[in-house]
Design a protein around this motif. Structure first.
Motif, PDB file in Angstrom:
ATOM      1  N   SER A 121      -7.556   4.485  -6.395  1.00  0.00           N
ATOM      2  CA  SER A 121      -8.311   5.106  -7.296  1.00  0.00           C
ATOM      3  C   SER A 121      -8.674   4.123  -8.428  1.00  0.00           C
ATOM      4  O   SER A 121      -9.563   4.368  -9.096  1.00  0.00           O
ATOM      5  CB  SER A 121      -7.700   6.366  -7.606  1.00  0.00           C
ATOM      6  N   ASP A 122      -7.584   3.143  -8.514  1.00  0.00           N
ATOM      7  CA  ASP A 122      -8.217   2.203  -9.772  1.00  0.00           C
ATOM      8  C   ASP A 122      -9.517   1.417  -9.397  1.00  0.00           C
ATOM      9  O   ASP A 122     -10.075   0.699 -10.311  1.00  0.00           O
ATOM     10  CB  ASP A 122      -6.993   0.866  -9.774  1.00  0.00           C
ATOM     11  N   GLY A 149       1.360  -4.218  -5.647  1.00  0.00           N
ATOM     12  CA  GLY A 149       1.202  -2.831  -5.178  1.00  0.00           C
ATOM     13  C   GLY A 149      -0.071  -2.445  -5.971  1.00  0.00           C
ATOM     14  O   GLY A 149      -0.642  -3.275  -6.762  1.00  0.00           O
ATOM     15  N   PHE A 150      -0.940  -1.673  -5.147  1.00  0.00           N
ATOM     16  CA  PHE A 150      -2.160  -1.130  -5.702  1.00  0.00           C
ATOM     17  C   PHE A 150      -2.401   0.355  -5.382  1.00  0.00           C
ATOM     18  O   PHE A 150      -1.595   0.902  -4.508  1.00  0.00           O
ATOM     19  CB  PHE A 150      -3.219  -1.999  -5.063  1.00  0.00           C
ATOM     20  N   ILE A 151      -3.212   0.960  -6.126  1.00  0.00           N
ATOM     21  CA  ILE A 151      -3.395   2.401  -5.930  1.00  0.00           C
ATOM     22  C   ILE A 151      -5.055   2.333  -5.927  1.00  0.00           C
ATOM     23  O   ILE A 151      -5.881   1.861  -6.890  1.00  0.00           O
ATOM     24  CB  ILE A 151      -3.137   3.101  -7.143  1.00  0.00           C
ATOM     25  N   CYS A 157       0.816  -1.124  -0.060  1.00  0.00           N
ATOM     26  CA  CYS A 157       0.033   0.129  -0.028  1.00  0.00           C
ATOM     27  C   CYS A 157       0.940   1.295  -0.033  1.00  0.00           C
ATOM     28  O   CYS A 157       0.458   2.367  -0.675  1.00  0.00           O
ATOM     29  CB  CYS A 157      -0.930  -0.007   1.191  1.00  0.00           C
TER      30      CYS A 157
END
Lengths: 327, 327
Positions: free
Chosen positions: B269-270, B265-267, B236
């Motif tokens: 807003s996706d 990994g991630f964001i 994160c």
């Protein structure tokens, strides 16, 4: 006149037999032995134990190989069967759990292929690319140690799927192979690149979707700099690190967050239940001439140690095999 | 007697109106601003651009916040609407693309919650845990920066699923919160642990299935040493690295291979298309008292810079919010 066997002949004859009272065992005559990078890790003591047992000093080294059954007390195996699987680095090996052996379904192909393209490394390429990397047609694929047993196949599987494929290798000869024999779109000699990140930027102006990771260290850092959004790293091995006392640190791992990268390690033996599907597909490709394969053959068991050590210096061109006996 | 507005009053009145001719715009009165670690990265120039635009020197800083619509030329928004989304660190902000704003469905809850538990950080916790980490009941979950806006929720989501949850934080006060307010099974103050790997071994004698990564660096190395087979790392953020000129290298990344670890990994807003589902679930948990939440409130816009900087020293206890105006 009665023929009297010498003590040596008797001892050898004994080696070829399952010991009396040993049920469900086979004796293998070893034909081809496989030299694989993962074996380096077995030379280090692991506590807790690793997925692969550590080598025991004084005991025979084990590894993947192609062998012929010369004696059997197991109902599934008979004398003359050709198999591949874990065996000893010696002439004859007693296997007390033969269910870890795969029967060779295509003895019309070179038997040594079952140490490579049709054996553990080939299946590794298949699993790591098709099952771990989630590839799609048209994606940009980069492979390190690309001329090795695994890399050359990953590249060819990726080309067959319609990807753009670039490989890195450690000599101009290997780079030539990648471009002219294996059909990679591009390749470079990493030893001649002062800046790996720039080399990757040159080969992938739009970035990398899939990295098939065989080497680790500085190459992994350079790749992270060049990955695209939602890229995937299929982590098969990190050979550049295995002989270092202190591994190199990866300083830009944070990039997996803004780039939404998935990095996943895998061990091929977890997937052996799917091996026959891979074998069918790959044999078909070989017979149709859609996949080609290069081996580096060392003749004789006595060459095995130097052949294995050579892997870590990149001396092999293609899959490193040791011939113990051709039949 | 005619009341004559002062120049100052006229200027302020002007700020509260959508400029003439500006279609589909709104003016927001900002109530609560959110201080979030990702903002640090926007202070660095990115070439190529990052997923979040770099701050422009001289322009107003933007970030997530809770606001009230005070003027609108957009058919979907009317004066008095409460919204959360990207706004400016100022009293009034003109938004020319209001579709990036979420209407606040539950104004009966504290509005500041929409900077945290019901806003971007809460949704980050939900996505990173439920969608990235593939959690299962009974798994061992470790969370770094566990008392922060995201961490405190990850831990509570994990407990609700039936996981064993341990958090690390940077003060004894925060550790107390984790154990006694958020219901973590265990927690430790990482500043008091001479050996993070040993601290994790003590808390997880059987190892870690899921690591919710908020800090990076030495903590990530220690976690890799303690991950179980087929573990997952939901990445994160890596707040420990954002203020370093040279990030720390991760020397044991090779462990992802023998341990078959997936690191992703991630964001958030996706994933915004799924926000309303998360909001419904979490509001329900809050109303049933199944989830609790701690905020660290700075009063007044003038406190915003020090509140933001404080994040990187771990000064905040719970979600760092800045109150610009309470209504």
């Amino acid at each position: 006149m009665e023929v009297v066997a010498t003590e040596e002949e008797e001892a050898e004859a004994e080696l070829k037999k399952v010991p009396e009272g040993s049920k469900d065992a086979v004796v293998l005559k070893n034909l081809y032995l496989s030299c694989d990078p993962y074996m380096r890790s077995r030379m280090t003591k692991h506590d807790p134990p690793s997925y692969n047992p550590d080598f025991v000093p004084g005991e025979v080294i084990t590894g993947f190989g192609v062998s012929k059954v010369v004696d059997s007390t197991h109902p599934n195996f008979k004398v003359g069967d050709l198999v591949w699987g874990t065996t000893g680095w010696e002439e004859y090996t007693l296997i007390t759990n033969p269910l870890i052996l795969f029967k060779i379904n295509h003895p019309d192909l070179p038997l040594s292929y079952y140490t490579g393209i049709l054996g553990m490394p080939g299946f590794t390429a298949y699993v790591g690319f098709h099952e771990i990397a989630s590839p799609k047609k048209g994606e940009y694929v980069f492979i390190s140690a690309a001329a090795g047993a695994v890399g050359q196949l990953v590249g060819q599987f990726a080309k067959l799927l319609g990807c753009y494929v670039v490989g890195a290798a450690g000599s101009d000869e290997k780079v030539e192979l990648l471009k002219n024999k294996f059909g990679f779109d591009d390749a470079f000699n990493y030893r001649k690149e002062p800046d790996l990140s720039l080399a990757l930027k040159r080969c992938f102006p739009e970035g990398i979707d899939i990295y098939f990771e065989n080497v680790g260290g500085a190459m992994l850092e350079a790749v992270l700099d060049n990955m695209r959004l939602h890229g995937r790293i299929s982590a098969c091995g990190m050979i550049s690190q295995y002989n270092l006392l202190e591994p190199e640190g990866i300083r830009n791992i944070v990039q997996i967050i803004p780039k939404r990268i998935r990095m996943e390690g895998f061990i091929v033996s977890d997937h052996f239940a799917n091996y026959r599907k891979f074998e069918d597909i790959t044999v078909q490709y070989i017979k149709e001439g859609k996949i080609t394969y290069v081996e580096d053959i060392a003749e004789g068991l006595e060459k095995a140690p130097s052949a294995l050590i050579g892997l870590f210096e990149g001396k092999n061109v293609g899959k490193q095999v040791v011939v113990v006996s051709r039949e």
